[in-house]
Scaffold this motif. Sequence first.
Motif, mmCIF file in Angstrom:
data_model
loop_
_atom_site.group_PDB
_atom_site.id
_atom_site.type_symbol
_atom_site.label_atom_id
_atom_site.label_comp_id
_atom_site.label_asym_id
_atom_site.label_seq_id
_atom_site.Cartn_x
_atom_site.Cartn_y
_atom_site.Cartn_z
ATOM 1 N N TYR A 147 -4.003 14.310 7.022
ATOM 2 C CA TYR A 147 -5.103 13.716 7.799
ATOM 3 C C TYR A 147 -5.885 14.762 8.586
ATOM 4 C CZ TYR A 147 -5.178 8.679 7.132
ATOM 5 O OH TYR A 147 -5.385 7.422 6.603
ATOM 6 N N THR A 190 -5.477 -3.209 5.291
ATOM 7 C CA THR A 190 -4.751 -4.476 5.462
ATOM 8 C C THR A 190 -5.453 -5.352 6.497
ATOM 9 O OG1 THR A 190 -3.330 -3.525 7.170
ATOM 10 C CG2 THR A 190 -2.530 -3.390 4.900
ATOM 11 N N THR A 191 -6.082 -4.739 7.499
ATOM 12 C CA THR A 191 -6.777 -5.521 8.539
ATOM 13 C C THR A 191 -8.021 -6.172 7.948
ATOM 14 O OG1 THR A 191 -6.074 -3.732 9.990
ATOM 15 C CG2 THR A 191 -7.533 -5.375 10.947
ATOM 16 N N SER A 222 -5.155 -1.367 11.807
ATOM 17 C CA SER A 222 -3.973 -2.149 12.184
ATOM 18 C C SER A 222 -3.621 -2.103 13.665
ATOM 19 C CB SER A 222 -2.759 -1.627 11.411
ATOM 20 O OG SER A 222 -2.946 -1.855 10.050
ATOM 21 N N ARG A 281 0.833 -1.209 0.000
ATOM 22 C CA ARG A 281 0.000 0.000 0.000
ATOM 23 C C ARG A 281 0.869 1.262 0.000
ATOM 24 N NH1 ARG A 281 -4.561 0.330 4.397
ATOM 25 N NH2 ARG A 281 -2.781 0.869 5.686
#
Length: 294
Positions: free
Chosen positions: A167, A223-224, A260, A68
């Motif tokens: 963010y 990813t989780t 994560s 990623r």
Amino acid sequence: MTWRFALVIEPAASDDPRHDFAGTFTVIDASAPALTVGELSTQRGDGVFESIGVVDGHAQEVAAHLERLTHSAALCDLPVPHLEQWRQAVAVAAAACGPGEAVIKLILSRGIEHGPTPTAWVIAAPAADNTSARERGVRVVTLDRGYGIDTPSRAPWLLLGAKTLSYAVNMAAIREAKRRGADDAVFVSSDGFVLEGPTSSVILRRGDVFVTPTPGAGILHGTTQLSLFDELERRGFQTAYEDVPVAALREADAAWLVSSVRLAVPVVAVDGEPLPFDPPFTGSLNAYLLSPRD
Ligand SMILES: Cc1ncc(COP(=O)(O)O)c(C=O)c1O
């Protein structure tokens, strides 16, 4: 969070033939100033990052995070990361983590304005205690992200599928959720589809089918979530990527925010309406997520 470990990386070209990158790492004092004032990561949020969960010194799903990172770098026209160099940097940081849960962050910044190379560094620290969120769940509010489900493909420069350092919007959404008496937010498109949390993916359960919004250009591919879908399939459940209308979240048999470090956190209310949750089942998901995963 107090950062305990910091490593600056001299980024190698993606075709660098070296096998050992130890010479490109400099361990620095994590509590001392390290960036120059011209850094574009701090001036413009111009860079990409990853947060990797670490359990008892084992960094989880490193390959998926590096994949990623590479995808985010490509979307931002940053040089292609050298995967083996980053893998070795993560291994050095993981070795510094000790027992318990920790977090490793990888940062690839555009660097110094008009400078020759990007700036890259890795930091590690103990993770916050997420036990209460995992066991008691979170109340979420749905917040309009201000664009339609097809906007990302028409406006790729919005970088919506990249994990960029910008963010501020995600943090503002969490503050807005708290102002509305909730714990966290779920972004929805202006045409009424579930997207993702500001720092998490959304998974919902419909009977024995587990569904997550299709990771197109508009949301990150978590990813989780990927790892949990593999585990759920191993347990005999069905999984699906779909366009999820907001009503489907409100009517779900259960829902989770997954990421994560916080791992699987059950959603116990959506916009003030309670949602069923199953603590033993969520506990089994988190037991899986806390086991060593590659
Ligand atoms: C916006 C957003 N979506 C999804 C995720 C979940 O990704 P992962 O499971 O790889 O942590 C994150 C993680 O921080 C995120 O920031």
